[in-house]
Design a protein around this motif. Sequence first.
Motif, short mmCIF file in Angstrom:
data_model
loop_
_atom_site.label_atom_id
_atom_site.label_comp_id
_atom_site.label_asym_id
_atom_site.label_seq_id
_atom_site.Cartn_x
_atom_site.Cartn_y
_atom_site.Cartn_z
N LEU A 27 0.84 -1.19 0.00
CA LEU A 27 0.00 0.00 0.00
C LEU A 27 0.88 1.25 0.00
CD1 LEU A 27 -1.29 -2.19 2.33
CD2 LEU A 27 -3.22 -0.69 1.95
N SER A 28 0.91 1.94 -1.14
CA SER A 28 1.55 3.27 -1.26
C SER A 28 3.00 3.29 -0.82
CB SER A 28 0.76 4.30 -0.44
OG SER A 28 -0.54 4.41 -0.92
N THR A 29 3.84 2.51 -1.43
CA THR A 29 5.26 2.55 -1.08
C THR A 29 6.09 3.36 -2.07
OG1 THR A 29 5.56 0.43 -2.17
CG2 THR A 29 5.29 0.42 0.21
N ALA A 30 5.45 4.15 -2.91
CA ALA A 30 6.21 4.97 -3.86
C ALA A 30 5.98 6.45 -3.69
CB ALA A 30 5.85 4.57 -5.29
N GLY A 31 4.89 6.84 -3.08
CA GLY A 31 4.55 8.25 -2.98
C GLY A 31 3.07 8.40 -3.25
N PRO A 32 2.44 9.43 -2.73
CA PRO A 32 0.98 9.54 -2.81
C PRO A 32 0.43 9.71 -4.21
CG PRO A 32 1.94 11.56 -1.92
CD PRO A 32 3.05 10.54 -1.98
N VAL A 66 -5.32 7.94 -8.21
CA VAL A 66 -3.94 7.79 -8.66
C VAL A 66 -3.90 6.90 -9.89
CG1 VAL A 66 -1.64 6.93 -8.09
CG2 VAL A 66 -2.99 8.13 -6.36
N GLY A 67 -3.12 7.30 -10.87
CA GLY A 67 -2.81 6.44 -12.01
C GLY A 67 -4.01 5.89 -12.74
N LEU A 68 -4.09 4.56 -12.78
CA LEU A 68 -5.09 3.88 -13.59
C LEU A 68 -6.39 3.62 -12.85
CD1 LEU A 68 -2.69 1.26 -15.22
CD2 LEU A 68 -3.43 3.45 -16.16
N SER A 69 -6.47 4.00 -11.57
CA SER A 69 -7.70 3.79 -10.79
C SER A 69 -8.66 4.96 -10.95
CB SER A 69 -7.36 3.58 -9.31
OG SER A 69 -6.68 2.36 -9.12
N ASP A 70 -9.92 4.73 -10.58
CA ASP A 70 -10.92 5.79 -10.66
C ASP A 70 -10.60 6.93 -9.71
OD1 ASP A 70 -12.43 4.55 -12.59
OD2 ASP A 70 -13.92 3.74 -11.22
N PRO A 71 -11.04 8.14 -10.05
CA PRO A 71 -10.86 9.28 -9.13
C PRO A 71 -11.85 9.20 -7.97
CG PRO A 71 -12.09 9.97 -11.04
CD PRO A 71 -11.67 8.55 -11.32
N GLN A 188 3.06 13.93 -12.21
CA GLN A 188 2.05 14.61 -13.01
C GLN A 188 1.16 13.61 -13.75
OE1 GLN A 188 4.59 17.13 -15.36
NE2 GLN A 188 4.50 18.82 -13.89
N ARG A 189 1.75 12.50 -14.19
CA ARG A 189 0.93 11.47 -14.84
C ARG A 189 0.06 10.74 -13.83
NH1 ARG A 189 5.76 9.69 -17.37
NH2 ARG A 189 5.61 7.78 -16.14
N GLY A 190 0.56 10.64 -12.58
CA GLY A 190 -0.13 9.82 -11.59
C GLY A 190 -1.39 10.44 -11.03
N ALA A 191 -1.46 11.76 -10.98
CA ALA A 191 -2.65 12.40 -10.41
C ALA A 191 -2.79 13.81 -10.97
CB ALA A 191 -2.57 12.45 -8.89
N SER A 192 -4.03 14.22 -11.24
CA SER A 192 -4.28 15.58 -11.69
C SER A 192 -4.06 16.54 -10.53
CB SER A 192 -5.73 15.70 -12.17
OG SER A 192 -6.62 15.57 -11.07
#
Length: 444
Positions: A27-32, A66-71, A188-192
């Motif tokens: 769970l979230s080991t790269a950054g939010p 984040v990324g490919l998941s729904d907002p 920037q790609r991971g979240a608006s």
Amino acid sequence: MPYAVSADGARLAFEVSGDGPVDLLELSTAGPSLSIDSTDEQPLWRRYEERLAAIGRLIRYDARGVGLSDPYDRATPITPELLRDDALAVLDAAGVDRAYLVATMPGAWAAVSLAATWPERVRGLVLIHAVARAFAAPDYPIGVPEEDWREALRQIDTGQTDRDDVALVARSKVDDAEFRLWWQRAGQRGASPGMARRRFAAMADLDTRALLPTVTAPTLVLHRRDNPFIPVAAARYLAAHIPGAVLVELDGVDHVPWLGDADAIVDEIEEFITGTRQTAAAHRVLAAVVFTDIVDSTAHASRVGDAAWRRTLDDHDGLVARNARVFGGRLVKTTGDGALVTFDAPGNAVRFALAVGRGATGIGVSVRAGVHVGEIEVRGDDVGGLAVHLAARVAAVAGADEVLVTRTVKDLTIGAPFTYADRGVHRLKGVPDEWPLLAVTAAG
């Protein structure tokens, strides 16, 4: 990539790797705001995940927003319970009854909530650089002061932030221009901007302190003492309030666990889960290694003076970083008046060396380069091994504006648009045997 569906219908992208006897949910080991889809772009992150997958079957997912998941739905409050339900949905979709939870902030809130309310689904809990609550309160003075948090939100809203995320969470990379560019692009790609702001704002209301005494799963709390983002006091609080928790404090300055001495973190996780600790062998890969060096750098610095020489070195480092990016290389480090870069393809290594040589003339210096292909040892952020040493020795033999390569490089680039000229057989200092070397130029 498969998707899990949470209780309210949100779709969460996840992936599974490894085939060990136990399951690990990360769970979230790269950054939010970094998506798991960016892992393969960052070798240190990829190696960390590979080591975890060697312990057991590893399940990773993109949190909401984040990324490919729904907002996040704007009408849905972000709570530990919502984060917990998302983690449960991923476990269900992956067909996992019980798992070890490996979590870094902000995933730790979901992990603690899941371990406290669904103990039958959790084998053990690993909290890395985690907090029970992010922000300070009268009975929790170790959190971030409210005025600092409000100022950070104001800067996000105005777009005039002076916060340096790399300095906060990846301190060892603060002077690595290539890493900074990757971090910015991936984030920037991971979240608006709006979604990143909402996730950050929600942290003010996330508080799992009341749940800590109810956690019954075996718990390991890991924290680097000099983490500038999360103080070690937060880890000590967690360990003191989770029954039976074990706290391990490690050396290091990075909040991101796969930077710095990542092996030390994985070693602790491995021993916690399996009861044994394998000495982490150096990760060996086949790579093309390039050393570059500015010719007569001392004399040049004396002629132009310190300020002008500093600007020249900055221009040189920018030239190296840009071309490493263009030709798909990894800039391991700059060496003051040179650089060490590795490549998967020897042809790209040669193209890089030639491009740097051409570009150096535009900043008023001459560069020489050495290229070799062989097995290297990846040791955290650095690389080592005979192949690295040999490439450095080849560069030392090269003349001004010359790229020298070993015969191995020539043999592996047959058909590439290069012309080779024999430069004789050399004994290289500290390297056994004799080595035929060749000067390479671009054909035509």
